[in-house]
Design a protein around this motif. Structure first.
Motif, PDB file in Angstrom:
ATOM      1  N   UNK A 406      13.210  -2.492   7.886  1.00 27.93           N
ATOM      2  CA  UNK A 406      12.403  -3.394   7.061  1.00 27.93           C
ATOM      3  C   UNK A 406      11.097  -3.752   7.745  1.00 27.93           C
ATOM      4  N   UNK A 407      11.104  -3.899   9.088  1.00 25.10           N
ATOM      5  CA  UNK A 407       9.872  -4.237   9.799  1.00 25.10           C
ATOM      6  C   UNK A 407       8.826  -3.136   9.648  1.00 25.10           C
ATOM      7  N   UNK A 408       9.285  -1.892   9.706  1.00 26.82           N
ATOM      8  CA  UNK A 408       8.368  -0.779   9.534  1.00 26.82           C
ATOM      9  C   UNK A 408       7.847  -0.706   8.107  1.00 26.82           C
ATOM     10  N   UNK A 409       8.724  -0.990   7.140  1.00 27.01           N
ATOM     11  CA  UNK A 409       8.302  -0.953   5.747  1.00 27.01           C
ATOM     12  C   UNK A 409       7.307  -2.057   5.429  1.00 27.01           C
ATOM     13  N   UNK A 410       7.511  -3.226   5.999  1.00 30.05           N
ATOM     14  CA  UNK A 410       6.630  -4.354   5.696  1.00 30.05           C
ATOM     15  C   UNK A 410       5.203  -4.087   6.130  1.00 30.05           C
ATOM     16  N   UNK A 411       5.013  -3.200   7.107  1.00 22.46           N
ATOM     17  CA  UNK A 411       3.664  -2.882   7.589  1.00 22.46           C
ATOM     18  C   UNK A 411       3.157  -1.555   7.057  1.00 22.46           C
ATOM     19  N   UNK A 412       3.950  -0.898   6.187  1.00 18.50           N
ATOM     20  CA  UNK A 412       3.563   0.410   5.674  1.00 18.50           C
ATOM     21  C   UNK A 412       2.527   0.270   4.558  1.00 18.50           C
ATOM     22  N   UNK A 413       1.367   0.924   4.660  1.00 17.94           N
ATOM     23  CA  UNK A 413       0.378   0.858   3.572  1.00 17.94           C
ATOM     24  C   UNK A 413       0.913   1.442   2.267  1.00 17.94           C
ATOM     25  N   UNK A 414       1.728   2.486   2.379  1.00 18.14           N
ATOM     26  CA  UNK A 414       2.296   3.078   1.161  1.00 18.14           C
ATOM     27  C   UNK A 414       3.175   2.077   0.434  1.00 18.14           C
ATOM     28  N   UNK A 415       4.018   1.382   1.170  1.00 15.18           N
ATOM     29  CA  UNK A 415       4.917   0.401   0.563  1.00 15.18           C
ATOM     30  C   UNK A 415       4.140  -0.768  -0.037  1.00 15.18           C
ATOM     31  N   UNK A 416       3.161  -1.271   0.679  1.00 13.81           N
ATOM     32  CA  UNK A 416       2.374  -2.419   0.189  1.00 13.81           C
ATOM     33  C   UNK A 416       1.600  -2.033  -1.070  1.00 13.81           C
ATOM     34  N   UNK A 417       1.029  -0.820  -1.092  1.00 17.05           N
ATOM     35  CA  UNK A 417       0.294  -0.375  -2.278  1.00 17.05           C
ATOM     36  C   UNK A 417       1.228  -0.201  -3.474  1.00 17.05           C
ATOM     37  N   UNK A 418       2.447   0.270  -3.204  1.00 12.66           N
ATOM     38  CA  UNK A 418       3.400   0.461  -4.300  1.00 12.66           C
ATOM     39  C   UNK A 418       3.801  -0.870  -4.917  1.00 12.66           C
ATOM     40  N   UNK A 419       3.942  -1.911  -4.094  1.00 11.63           N
ATOM     41  CA  UNK A 419       4.299  -3.228  -4.643  1.00 11.63           C
ATOM     42  C   UNK A 419       3.235  -3.704  -5.625  1.00 11.63           C
ATOM     43  N   UNK A 420       1.980  -3.499  -5.281  1.00 11.01           N
ATOM     44  CA  UNK A 420       0.910  -3.864  -6.213  1.00 11.01           C
ATOM     45  C   UNK A 420       0.959  -3.067  -7.502  1.00 11.01           C
ATOM     46  N   UNK A 421       1.308  -1.772  -7.408  1.00 11.76           N
ATOM     47  CA  UNK A 421       1.413  -0.943  -8.610  1.00 11.76           C
ATOM     48  C   UNK A 421       2.544  -1.420  -9.508  1.00 11.76           C
ATOM     49  N   UNK A 422       3.663  -1.783  -8.912  1.00 11.61           N
ATOM     50  CA  UNK A 422       4.792  -2.297  -9.694  1.00 11.61           C
ATOM     51  C   UNK A 422       4.429  -3.613 -10.373  1.00 11.61           C
ATOM     52  N   UNK A 423       3.777  -4.505  -9.651  1.00 15.60           N
ATOM     53  CA  UNK A 423       3.466  -5.830 -10.210  1.00 15.60           C
ATOM     54  C   UNK A 423       2.493  -5.709 -11.375  1.00 15.60           C
ATOM     55  N   UNK A 424       1.626  -4.700 -11.362  1.00 15.29           N
ATOM     56  CA  UNK A 424       0.672  -4.512 -12.455  1.00 15.29           C
ATOM     57  C   UNK A 424       1.284  -3.802 -13.656  1.00 15.29           C
ATOM     58  N   UNK A 425       2.535  -3.360 -13.558  1.00 13.28           N
ATOM     59  CA  UNK A 425       3.153  -2.628 -14.666  1.00 13.28           C
ATOM     60  C   UNK A 425       3.367  -3.559 -15.860  1.00 13.28           C
ATOM     61  N   UNK A 426       3.194  -3.020 -17.070  1.00 10.16           N
ATOM     62  CA  UNK A 426       3.301  -3.828 -18.278  1.00 10.16           C
ATOM     63  C   UNK A 426       4.747  -4.141 -18.652  1.00 10.16           C
ATOM     64  N   UNK A 427       5.693  -3.324 -18.237  1.00  8.37           N
ATOM     65  CA  UNK A 427       7.095  -3.542 -18.575  1.00  8.37           C
ATOM     66  C   UNK A 427       7.694  -4.518 -17.571  1.00  8.37           C
TER      67      UNK A 427
END
Length: 1012
Positions: A406-427
């Motif tokens: 989890x520590x590695x994921x929390x600092x991963x740019x790919x993971x952080x960018x994906x969270x933003x993509x999910x939050x912007x989803x209309x569904x």
């Protein structure tokens, strides 16, 4: 001597046999020599064959073939009456399955039966062979009695023979004969699968097995994959056998044996094809037991652990070191939607090692691979909700096995960018998948994150809470006892399939099973309204009831939404959209404008997409032609004319044999306007060019070009629009090319003093023009057909359809129409008042100069596109040239034959028709260009031989007509409607025809007869 005895027996069995005793003697002697003769038949052996004289592979197939083809059909009843049929059975299905010679005889029987035409005896013996000499017996015999290298070769032949039995039996029996139960495809393959597992179990008891035996079983599994014994989904159809549906219970009974596990892993590891191994993995993974996917109870966790152990027993450990298996599992597990339950099994399998503890390196490697899929923008935007649930569950369950990641994921740019993509989803359901993962990773990383959106009883929030509870513990830590159903209540795979067959089909979850207490998961595309149960102390308004929703929907004050016309999927639907069904309705209720607009927007794309889609376009093309050429822009739709033109052109290009004759027939009816006639002619020209794979100019951006506004624009703009049409642009380029060739040839032969004068006459004035880049996205551009895969190749070669469906019908219909118009004018010519006379060249009619010039230009474009047709020299060229000369020299209407104001000197010199002041310049120019195209084509094809020798009158008439007209224009006389571009066209066309006729005359002048 021994070989002579054997040869005598073989020859006698293949010849007619006189009596039963002779037959028995001939059959008994070979059986006695190989030890298969039963005791009660010993008295039929008159003389024993020498030992080793009878060779099973060499001599036995000859006897088996004779028995099946001639002896049994003739002697079967006699053998049965005498109760001696068993002596024949010993050659095809011996009763001593433990004897090596008996098994070798059975192997030869398989091959012989399948290599000759089937009969009823073939089916009977194949059924008995399948029961008595199955694949396991044949495997043991081949590898126990032959060297390993020879056994491997014979084993492959044996497998191919045995595998083909049910197919060949079914082909022979069809509907005329009944198939024995054990030879039906499902039963035969199921028995084959069962004996294959028995071979694996038998090999595990040998201690050490050779590489040849391992590869032999791998080859058998590959053949089973090829015949569909490893389906990718759990099938409940009785006609779809499955290896694991038959053998999984036996595999579970033997899985405690370490040697059994090793044999399975060696066999699968020796499979050379990754596709075969992938099919086996997918079938095994789909055959694991179903359970409530998000249940965190101990019995459910025990099932997950048990199924993961089963995968490990058969496939081995899942680790990056086992590269082939690792790549297959990654590719399959992330590209398919197996459901949350299968995700738990996969994660538990990844957590196993040979010692039974957690392997964090494998889990972390798989977690990073799943992260790539989970964070992919394509997955986030386009995957269904069930796929999101599956990938999210797999991600979080893997994370629960390796919390330190989890520590590695929390600092991963790919993971952080994906969270933003999910939050912007209309569904909101998909949005919560990203929010849930973000909260779990933040918690494991020691951070605090709470979106506070998890309370409620809807399916999405319930799913998120269940998944959060699930990952609090690990499935791999479950105890080794199953308490969910009890041992006495556990259904086997076969029992589950049998019960599923008896139950009616109904809605199912992602695992095809609905469990009590589990709510079905909604689809992300479901736009239906759902109410929610409010809490007692909630301050929100209660959910509206269905009756209240219906009442609101019927309220006229609220019903302000506009229903869009449905997008057509079939061509019949496209035709219904443009069919008038709302006549007389109020404007608020009339949805016809939306329907017509939808038809115009989708029509061309749909027609071109249906080009090679069965007979749908052939059946609907004529109706669509009628519908769109008769369509009027009554609602002032944007780009109406351009879109309609594209649709009609697409009909001609995609279905020329139906659309072109229909358009030609409709063109000569007097019910259409100039605009509609221009659409027909343009469609014929552009469609023909497309069929001939010739470049087509892109349409003009001015929409008013195709919808010809002849009644509104002034004369100067009127002529400008005529000159800039797509057909005229094509014809200008064609005639320019023909003149350039003639100019080059003539210039090289002309005296120097006339060179400058000729260049001034022929050379087109220089203009400043803008060079546009090709529009690849436009269907009319040449590059479109080489870069756009959706339109495909032409529906037919234009050379095959030019004469029969385009040019000859167009010319013939014109002459019929022209004859009728002349007759009609004659009948009313006696009227003294011109008001009551009929004029065939009136405004909007076919013989009107505007339409007639477009008609001739279209014919010229078609003639140029079809110059490689077989009928061009014999039919198309002379008929087209005759029409060009007639329309260029004769009046098309009696009203045009006015000569009161004509100069008498000119009338005497060139004749009344040529000097008629009412002959439009556009008609003359189009006729000259048509003649130029015909003459140029004949010169290119055969040097003008066929036209000059067989139609001399036409060639000389064209030369005289063009020469007189050119002299007339050089003297400064004006033609009606000339000036500007039309005058240039006239001069260039006349000069080009003169040069072409002169070239033909120079080549064939000595053979041409002057008919003047």
């Amino acid at each position: 001597m021994a070989q002579d005895d054997v040869k005598h027996i073989l020859d006698s069995l293949q010849s007619p046999i006189s009596d039963l005793e002779t037959l028995l003697n001939l059959l008994a002697r070979p059986l006695e020599s190989i030890g298969l003769l039963q005791t009660r038949f010993q008295n039929h052996v008159s003389e024993k064959l020498p030992k080793g004289s009878f060779n099973i592979p060499k001599h036995l197939p000859v006897i088996q073939r004779a028995l099946l083809q001639s002896i049994l059909p003739s002697w079967d009843s006699a053998l049965r009456e005498s109760n001696v049929i068993e002596i024949a059975d010993q050659f095809l299905c011996p009763k001593s399955p433990t004897s090596q010679n008996a098994i070798r005889t059975a192997l030869e029987a398989y091959t012989t039966i399948l290599s000759i035409p089937f009969n009823t005896f073939s089916i009977q013996y194949l059924s008995r062979l399948a029961s008595s000499y199955h694949i396991q017996i044949l495997f043991d015999c081949l590898f126990d009695s032959n060297p390993q290298n020879i056994a491997a070769i014979r084993w492959e032949d044996c497998v191919r023979t045995v595998i083909s039995v049910p197919t060949k039996v079914a082909n022979f029996c069809g509907h005329e004969h009944s198939v024995p139960g054990n030879l039906r495809y499902d039963a035969y393959v199921a028995e084959l699968c069962s004996h294959t597992e028995a071979i694996v179990w038998a090999l595990s008891s040998l201690g050490s097995i050779s590489e040849e035996r391992t590869q032999a079983v791998s080859y058998l599994l590959a053949k089973l994959v090829n015949i569909g014994a490893f389906p990718s989904t759990t099938s409940f159809s009785p006609s779809q056998p499955s290896f694991f549906a038959v053998c999984l219970s036996k595999v579970q009974q033997h899985m405690d044996s370490l040697q059994y596990q090793t044999v399975w892993q060696q066999i699968l590891g020796s499979i050379p094809s990754s596709g075969v191994l992938q099919s086996i993995f997918v079938s095994l993974f789909s055959s694991t037991r179903d359970f409530p996917p998000l249940s965190s109870s101990s019995p459910t966790r025990n099932i997950v652990k048990s199924e993961a152990t089963l995968l490990r027993v058969i496939l081995g450990d899942l680790s990056p070191e086992n590269r082939d298996l690792w790549d297959i599992v990654l590719g399959v597990s992330q590209n398919r939607d197996f459901g949350e339950g299968k995700a738990r099994i996969l994660a538990c399998w990844a957590a196993f090692t040979a010692k039974g503890c957690s392997d964090l390196s494998t889990v972390e490697a798989l977690l990073m691979q799943v992260l790539e899929t989970w964070s992919s923008p394509t997955h986030v935007k386009h995957s269904l909700l069930s796929k999101h649930h599956y990938i999210t569950t797999l991600f979080l369950v893997l994370l629960s096995y390796s919390p330190s990641s989890a520590n590695k994921l929390a600092l991963s740019p790919t993971f952080i960018s994906a969270i933003g993509t999910y939050i912007k989803h209309l569904d909101p359901a998909i949005r919560r998948c990203g929010m849930l993962v973000a909260e779990v990773v933040a918690t494991l990383a020691g951070k605090k994150l709470d979106f506070e959106d998890w309370e409620g009883h809807d399916a999405e929030r319930t799913w998120a809470r269940s998944l959060r509870d699930l990952i609090k513990e690990r499935d791999i830590d479950a105890e080794d006892t199953e308490l969910l159903l009890g041992e006495e209540q556990k259904p086997t795979i076969r029992e589950t399939q049998a019960s599923a067959k008896a139950k009616p089909s109904g809605p199912a979850s992602s695992n095809n099973t609905i469990y009590p207490g589990d709510a079905p998961e909604p689809d992300s595309d479901d736009e239906s309204l759902r109410g929610y149960a409010s809490e007692e102390n909630s301050d929100r308004a209660p959910s509206p009831t269905p009756s209240a929703l219906e009442e609101i929907e019927r309220d006229p004050t609220l019903n302000v939404g506009v229903k869009k016309a449905p997008r057509p999927v079939y061509l019949t639907q496209l035709g219904e959209l443009v069919r008038s069904t709302n006549a007389g309705l109020k404007s608020e209720e009339n949805d016809e404008p939306d329907k017509i607009e939808m038809a115009l927007n989708c029509g061309e794309e749909l027609i071109r997409r249906k080009r090679n889609f069965g007979m749908e376009l052939e059946e609907n093309a004529v109706n669509l032609v009628y519908a769109f050429i008769g369509l009027q822009n009554s609602y002032d739709l944007d780009e109406f004319s351009a879109k309609r033109q594209g649709i009609v052109t697409a009909l001609v290009a995609c279905c020329p044999r139906r659309s072109a004759p229909c358009l030609i027939e409709e063109f000569f009816k007097n019910q259409y306007s100039i605009d509609q006639r221009f659409v027909m002619l343009t469609a014929l020209a552009l469609g023909a060019r497309e069929l001939a794979s010739l470049p087509v100019p892109p349409p003009k951006v001015v929409p008013s070009r195709i919808s010809f506004p002849s009644k509104r624009l002034p004369a100067v703009m009127h002529q400008k629009l005529i000159a800039e049409g797509p057909v005229q642009a094509l014809l200008t380029d064609i005639s320019q090319g023909a003149i350039e060739k003639a100019k080059d040839d003539a210039t090289s032969k002309a005296p120097l003093s006339f060179t400058r004068e000729r260049q001034l006459r022929l050379q087109k004035p220089a203009k400043i023009t803008v060079v546009d880049n090709p529009i690849v996205s436009d269907p009319c551009s040449e590059a479109f057909y080489t870069t756009s895969p959706g339109y495909g190749p032409p529906a037919a070669r234009f050379t095959d359809v030019a004469a029969e469906y385009f040019i000859c019908p167009l010319i013939n219909q014109f002459w019929i129409f022209f004859r009728d118009e002349q007759t009609r004018e004659e009948r009313l010519s006696h009227q003294s008042d011109p008001l009551y006379r009929y004029r065939g060249s009136g405004t909007g009619l076919v013989l009107n100069p505007i339409v007639l010039a477009q008609f001739i230009s279209t014919l010229a474009v078609l003639a140029h596109a079809g110059r490689n047709a077989p009928q061009w020299l014999a039919l198309i060229a002379p008929d087209s040239l005759e029409l060009a000369i007639t329309l260029g020299t004769r009046p098309v209407s009696q009203a045009d034959d006015g000569e009161d104001d004509v100069d008498p000197a000119l009338k005497a010199e060139w004749g009344p028709a040529t000097t008629s002041r009412d002959k439009e310049a556009s008609v003359l120019a189009a006729s000259l260009e048509l003649a130029l195209v015909v003459l140029d084509g004949c010169l290119d094809l055969d040097g003008g031989k066929s036209l000059g020798l067989e139609h001399t009158r036409l060639v000389l008439s064209a030369g005289e007509w063009a020469g007189n007209l050119l002299s007339w224009l050089e003297r400064g006389l004006r033609v009606a409607g000339s000036g500007g571009a039309q005058e240039v066209r006239l001069q260039r066309g006349a000069a080009g025809v003169v040069l072409k006729v002169q070239e033909i005359s120079e080549r064939w002048g000595r053979s041409m007869v002057d008919m003047r």
